[in-house]
Scaffold this motif. Structure first.
Motif, PDB file in Angstrom:
ATOM      1  N   ALA A 181      -1.341  -5.092  -5.245  1.00  0.00           N
ATOM      2  CA  ALA A 181      -1.508  -3.875  -6.042  1.00  0.00           C
ATOM      3  C   ALA A 181      -1.407  -2.634  -5.167  1.00  0.00           C
ATOM      4  O   ALA A 181      -0.796  -1.627  -5.554  1.00  0.00           O
ATOM      5  N   ILE A 182      -2.003  -2.705  -3.985  1.00  0.00           N
ATOM      6  CA  ILE A 182      -1.946  -1.564  -3.060  1.00  0.00           C
ATOM      7  C   ILE A 182      -0.507  -1.302  -2.620  1.00  0.00           C
ATOM      8  O   ILE A 182      -0.046  -0.149  -2.589  1.00  0.00           O
ATOM      9  N   ILE A 183       0.219  -2.374  -2.305  1.00  0.00           N
ATOM     10  CA  ILE A 183       1.602  -2.226  -1.840  1.00  0.00           C
ATOM     11  C   ILE A 183       2.478  -1.599  -2.925  1.00  0.00           C
ATOM     12  O   ILE A 183       3.234  -0.651  -2.674  1.00  0.00           O
ATOM     13  N   ILE A 184       2.380  -2.118  -4.153  1.00  0.00           N
ATOM     14  CA  ILE A 184       3.197  -1.592  -5.250  1.00  0.00           C
ATOM     15  C   ILE A 184       2.839  -0.139  -5.548  1.00  0.00           C
ATOM     16  O   ILE A 184       3.712   0.704  -5.779  1.00  0.00           O
ATOM     17  N   THR A 185       1.552   0.173  -5.521  1.00  0.00           N
ATOM     18  CA  THR A 185       1.121   1.555  -5.780  1.00  0.00           C
ATOM     19  C   THR A 185       1.642   2.505  -4.710  1.00  0.00           C
ATOM     20  O   THR A 185       2.131   3.601  -5.021  1.00  0.00           O
ATOM     21  N   LEU A 186       1.558   2.093  -3.455  1.00  0.00           N
ATOM     22  CA  LEU A 186       2.037   2.948  -2.363  1.00  0.00           C
ATOM     23  C   LEU A 186       3.548   3.145  -2.431  1.00  0.00           C
ATOM     24  O   LEU A 186       4.044   4.259  -2.215  1.00  0.00           O
ATOM     25  N   GLY A 431       1.857   1.165 -12.864  1.00  0.00           N
ATOM     26  CA  GLY A 431       1.783  -0.290 -12.997  1.00  0.00           C
ATOM     27  C   GLY A 431       1.018  -0.920 -11.850  1.00  0.00           C
ATOM     28  O   GLY A 431       0.231  -1.857 -12.042  1.00  0.00           O
ATOM     29  N   GLY A 432       1.242  -0.401 -10.628  1.00  0.00           N
ATOM     30  CA  GLY A 432       0.510  -0.914  -9.477  1.00  0.00           C
ATOM     31  C   GLY A 432      -0.979  -0.661  -9.601  1.00  0.00           C
ATOM     32  O   GLY A 432      -1.807  -1.525  -9.268  1.00  0.00           O
ATOM     33  N   ILE A 433      -1.342   0.526 -10.097  1.00  0.00           N
ATOM     34  CA  ILE A 433      -2.763   0.849 -10.281  1.00  0.00           C
ATOM     35  C   ILE A 433      -3.398  -0.082 -11.314  1.00  0.00           C
ATOM     36  O   ILE A 433      -4.545  -0.526 -11.162  1.00  0.00           O
ATOM     37  N   SER A 434      -2.630  -0.394 -12.367  1.00  0.00           N
ATOM     38  CA  SER A 434      -3.173  -1.273 -13.413  1.00  0.00           C
ATOM     39  C   SER A 434      -3.467  -2.677 -12.892  1.00  0.00           C
ATOM     40  O   SER A 434      -4.309  -3.389 -13.448  1.00  0.00           O
ATOM     41  N   LEU A 435      -2.775  -3.071 -11.814  1.00  0.00           N
ATOM     42  CA  LEU A 435      -3.002  -4.408 -11.259  1.00  0.00           C
ATOM     43  C   LEU A 435      -4.383  -4.543 -10.627  1.00  0.00           C
ATOM     44  O   LEU A 435      -4.876  -5.666 -10.452  1.00  0.00           O
TER      45      LEU A 435
END
Length: 439
Positions: A181-186, A431-435
């Motif tokens: 989730a952190i990787i996708i958000t970043l 979407g990353g934050i929602s994870l």
């Protein structure tokens, strides 16, 4: 296709498919990866990750919303003999079979002229600042054809939205902690910031009215024209000091020398693998002043003063399994080995630049020229555009000075909309934050 038949307003949605065989080949590879991933996903969730990669690959091969149509206009508008001459000068050449040295000139150039432009034989070098012919603007000048506006959404948006959806579903099904989730958000955040600044530059190009050189004011005008030489001439660029890699008629350049270095790494379990990547060893950039001529007149532009320069696609690339000489090869291998235990497997030199005759887009600051410079050229100041020059080292409020190879038409024709540059990455970030709620 005639330019008059082309609607320069991209609208809300446009289907943008590749327009050359290389693009179609890469697009087909992306489609094959996507279909294979979806097939695997019926039994293995990892297939969604493969399908997402294929969709992103298809997105990257999608041209700008107007790029394919502009290519058709170029093919019908430019003299076939000129197109044939460029085709013969482009492509892959084998420079040294034994040393495995090749050079490549791209077969297509999205930044090149789309409509016919005057050749060097028609330039008036005795009156570089005066009007040409009847004093009308060049055929590709925005005052004649208008300003193109990229489509809000294209197939690029479709591919990216589908890829983001698959990535989120795949990640949600396998994540055990917050790391994915952190990787996708970043990634979404970084792409959003990059897209935001890129979208600002595109919007600036669309919103700023283009001035004619003969009436260019002192201030921050937007100018579009053809690169022509000043009295002092232009540059001959010798890439990395090698006389075999020489390109003439340059007014701005940037080259880099890279090595493909490989290292053997061992993980905690004792498994070894080879990791390879390109490493930039040397680079250089420079330029000289030139005349921007739009048909109504010429104006002096100081190339190296610009903080933002976009040369577009590279002009030429040289590749080799070895350095250009035996001595350089031994030195390159020795240095790479001593510094990081790397093995040098390939070398390449890439040249970007702006040449005489190229179309150029400039948004800079015009200032009066020193009287000494005018006297040196024998100018009496009769033409207002001859006593001012363009600089790019000082931005104004709401104006970012920039120099781009290509006209406004070609630059905006291959650009993407603010939605595709900003909103799509924001969707990925959200979407990353929602994870985080599913971890």
């Amino acid at each position: 296709m005639d330019i008059k038949e082309l609607d320069l307003n991209g609208g809300t949605f446009k289907v943008n498919l590749p327009y050359n065989w290389v693009g179609w080949l890469l697009w087909a590879i992306g489609l094959a990866i996507t279909l294979a991933g979806l097939f695997v996903a019926m039994n293995d969730i990892n297939g969604l990750g493969v399908a997402a990669f294929g969709l992103l690959f298809m997105a990257l091969t999608s041209p700008g919303s107007l790029e394919a149509k502009l290519h058709q206009v170029r093919q019908s508008a430019i003299d076939p003999a000129e197109l044939e001459a460029k085709a013969e000068a482009s492509g892959l050449s084998i420079d040294n079979w034994w040393m495995k040295q090749t050079s490549y000139v791209p077969t297509t150039d999205p930044s090149d002229w789309i409509l016919p432009a005057p050749g060097p034989s028609t330039w008036n070098n005795d009156d570089r600042y005066g009007p040409e012919g009847d004093g009308s603007a060049l055929p590709e000048h925005p005052s004649k054809i208008g300003t193109p506006i990229p489509a809000t959404m294209t197939l690029f948006s479709v591919y990216c939205l589908l890829a983001i959806s698959l990535i989120l579903v795949f990640t949600a099904s396998i994540q055990e902690d917050y790391t994915p989730a952190i990787i996708i958000t970043l990634i979404g955040l970084i792409l959003s910031l990059v897209g935001f600044f890129r979208a600002k530059m595109v919007r600036q190009m669309i919103d700023t009215p283009t001035s004619l050189v003969r009436s260019a004011p002192v201030g921050n005008p937007e100018l579009v024209g053809q690169v022509r030489p000043i009295d002092e001439g232009c540059l001959t660029v010798v890439v990395d000091g090698n006389q075999n890699m020489t390109v003439g008629n340059m007014v701005g350049y940037q080259w880099s020398y890279e090595q493909y270095q490989c290292r053997t790494t061992t993980d905690s379990e004792g498994n070894s693998k080879e990791e390879c990547h390109w490493v930039t060893i040397r680079s250089d950039a420079g330029g000289c002043p030139f005349i921007l001529h739009d048909g109504t007149g010429g104006i002096r532009v100081n190339t190296i003063s610009f903080k933002r320069i976009d040369y577009g696609q590279y002009l030429k690339r040289w590749d080799g399994a070895f350095a250009q000489t035996l001595g350089k090869q031994i030195m390159a291998s020795a240095i790479a080995g001593m510094l990081g235990g790397a093995r040098v497997k390939k070398h390449r030199w890439t040249l970007y630049g702006l040449r005489l005759g190229n179309p150029v887009y400039v948004l800079g600051q015009t200032k009066p020229r020193p009287s000494e410079a005018l006297q040196a050229e024998g100018l009496d100041g009769t033409l207002g555009n001859s006593i001012i020059e363009v600089w790019g080292n000082e931005d104004a409020p709401g104006v970012k000075c920039t120099l781009n190879r290509g006209s406004e038409l070609s630059n905006l024709g291959r650009s993407r909309s603010g939605f595709e540059l900003v909103i799509l990455p924001i969707i990925m970030m959200i979407g990353g934050i929602s994870l985080f709620g599913l971890a």
